[in-house]
Design a protein around this motif. Structure first.
Motif, mmCIF file in Angstrom:
data_model
loop_
_atom_site.group_PDB
_atom_site.id
_atom_site.type_symbol
_atom_site.label_atom_id
_atom_site.label_comp_id
_atom_site.label_asym_id
_atom_site.label_seq_id
_atom_site.Cartn_x
_atom_site.Cartn_y
_atom_site.Cartn_z
ATOM 1 N N LEU A 195 0.823 -1.201 0.000
ATOM 2 C CA LEU A 195 0.000 0.000 0.000
ATOM 3 C C LEU A 195 0.865 1.263 0.000
ATOM 4 O O LEU A 195 0.489 2.270 -0.607
ATOM 5 C CB LEU A 195 -0.963 -0.004 1.181
ATOM 6 C CG LEU A 195 -2.037 -1.094 1.130
ATOM 7 C CD1 LEU A 195 -2.865 -1.088 2.403
ATOM 8 C CD2 LEU A 195 -2.930 -0.937 -0.090
ATOM 9 N N ARG A 196 2.009 1.222 0.660
ATOM 10 C CA ARG A 196 2.928 2.370 0.620
ATOM 11 C C ARG A 196 3.491 2.541 -0.785
ATOM 12 O O ARG A 196 3.668 3.657 -1.260
ATOM 13 C CB ARG A 196 4.066 2.199 1.628
ATOM 14 C CG ARG A 196 3.655 2.376 3.068
ATOM 15 C CD ARG A 196 3.116 3.759 3.375
ATOM 16 N NE ARG A 196 4.176 4.761 3.263
ATOM 17 C CZ ARG A 196 3.968 6.046 2.975
ATOM 18 N NH1 ARG A 196 2.758 6.495 2.784
ATOM 19 N NH2 ARG A 196 4.966 6.878 2.897
ATOM 20 N N GLU A 197 3.777 1.437 -1.464
ATOM 21 C CA GLU A 197 4.238 1.515 -2.854
ATOM 22 C C GLU A 197 3.181 2.139 -3.741
ATOM 23 O O GLU A 197 3.502 2.808 -4.714
ATOM 24 C CB GLU A 197 4.584 0.126 -3.385
ATOM 25 C CG GLU A 197 5.929 -0.387 -2.964
ATOM 26 C CD GLU A 197 6.299 -1.668 -3.683
ATOM 27 O OE1 GLU A 197 5.396 -2.489 -3.959
ATOM 28 O OE2 GLU A 197 7.489 -1.832 -3.974
ATOM 29 N N ALA A 198 1.914 1.926 -3.390
ATOM 30 C CA ALA A 198 0.798 2.484 -4.147
ATOM 31 C C ALA A 198 0.503 3.924 -3.729
ATOM 32 O O ALA A 198 -0.498 4.504 -4.146
ATOM 33 C CB ALA A 198 -0.449 1.624 -3.966
ATOM 34 N N LYS A 199 1.387 4.506 -2.898
ATOM 35 C CA LYS A 199 1.298 5.907 -2.458
ATOM 36 C C LYS A 199 0.105 6.186 -1.553
ATOM 37 O O LYS A 199 -0.405 7.293 -1.496
ATOM 38 C CB LYS A 199 1.268 6.865 -3.653
ATOM 39 C CG LYS A 199 2.388 6.690 -4.628
ATOM 40 C CD LYS A 199 3.710 7.060 -4.037
ATOM 41 C CE LYS A 199 4.789 6.991 -5.112
ATOM 42 N NZ LYS A 199 6.075 6.696 -4.600
ATOM 43 N N LEU A 200 -0.357 5.166 -0.827
ATOM 44 C CA LEU A 200 -1.442 5.359 0.130
ATOM 45 C C LEU A 200 -0.865 5.897 1.424
ATOM 46 O O LEU A 200 0.242 5.520 1.816
ATOM 47 C CB LEU A 200 -2.141 4.024 0.382
ATOM 48 C CG LEU A 200 -3.622 4.079 0.736
ATOM 49 C CD1 LEU A 200 -4.402 4.645 -0.438
ATOM 50 C CD2 LEU A 200 -4.133 2.707 1.052
ATOM 51 N N GLY A 201 -1.582 6.776 2.085
ATOM 52 C CA GLY A 201 -1.117 7.382 3.328
ATOM 53 C C GLY A 201 -1.176 6.428 4.509
ATOM 54 O O GLY A 201 -1.920 5.448 4.502
ATOM 55 N N ILE A 202 -0.405 6.757 5.521
ATOM 56 C CA ILE A 202 -0.334 5.921 6.729
ATOM 57 C C ILE A 202 -1.701 5.809 7.400
ATOM 58 O O ILE A 202 -2.100 4.728 7.831
ATOM 59 C CB ILE A 202 0.710 6.485 7.712
ATOM 60 C CG1 ILE A 202 2.119 6.373 7.130
ATOM 61 C CG2 ILE A 202 0.638 5.778 9.056
ATOM 62 C CD1 ILE A 202 2.601 4.959 6.927
ATOM 63 N N SER A 203 -2.424 6.910 7.489
ATOM 64 C CA SER A 203 -3.739 6.879 8.139
ATOM 65 C C SER A 203 -4.703 5.964 7.397
ATOM 66 O O SER A 203 -5.466 5.209 8.019
ATOM 67 C CB SER A 203 -4.319 8.286 8.224
ATOM 68 O OG SER A 203 -3.536 9.080 9.048
ATOM 69 N N ALA A 204 -4.680 6.010 6.084
ATOM 70 C CA ALA A 204 -5.566 5.153 5.285
ATOM 71 C C ALA A 204 -5.195 3.680 5.446
ATOM 72 O O ALA A 204 -6.072 2.819 5.550
ATOM 73 C CB ALA A 204 -5.504 5.560 3.821
ATOM 74 N N ILE A 205 -3.901 3.408 5.478
ATOM 75 C CA ILE A 205 -3.434 2.025 5.659
ATOM 76 C C ILE A 205 -3.846 1.517 7.038
ATOM 77 O O ILE A 205 -4.365 0.411 7.171
ATOM 78 C CB ILE A 205 -1.908 1.941 5.485
ATOM 79 C CG1 ILE A 205 -1.531 2.263 4.038
ATOM 80 C CG2 ILE A 205 -1.393 0.561 5.878
ATOM 81 C CD1 ILE A 205 -0.043 2.434 3.804
ATOM 82 N N ALA A 206 -3.630 2.332 8.046
ATOM 83 C CA ALA A 206 -3.985 1.942 9.414
ATOM 84 C C ALA A 206 -5.488 1.668 9.518
ATOM 85 O O ALA A 206 -5.907 0.704 10.154
ATOM 86 C CB ALA A 206 -3.574 3.032 10.391
#
Length: 41
Positions: free
Chosen positions: A19-30
């Motif tokens: 998800l970080r590779e897909a440029k998703l933010g930390i809050s969204a991932i959490a």
């Protein structure tokens, strides 16, 4: 009772990586994983 801590499993870490590779933010991932944002950092 004391504080309860959650740890990321290897599968959780792989998801965070993708998800970080897909440029998703930390809050969204959490939010997706059900963890507090500080856990995903």
């Amino acid at each position: 009772m004391g504080t309860v801590y959650s740890h990321l499993t290897l599968d959780d870490r792989r998801i965070v990586f993708r998800l970080r590779e897909a440029k998703l933010g930390i809050s969204a991932i959490a939010s997706r994983l059900g963890f507090h944002p500080s856990t995903t950092y």
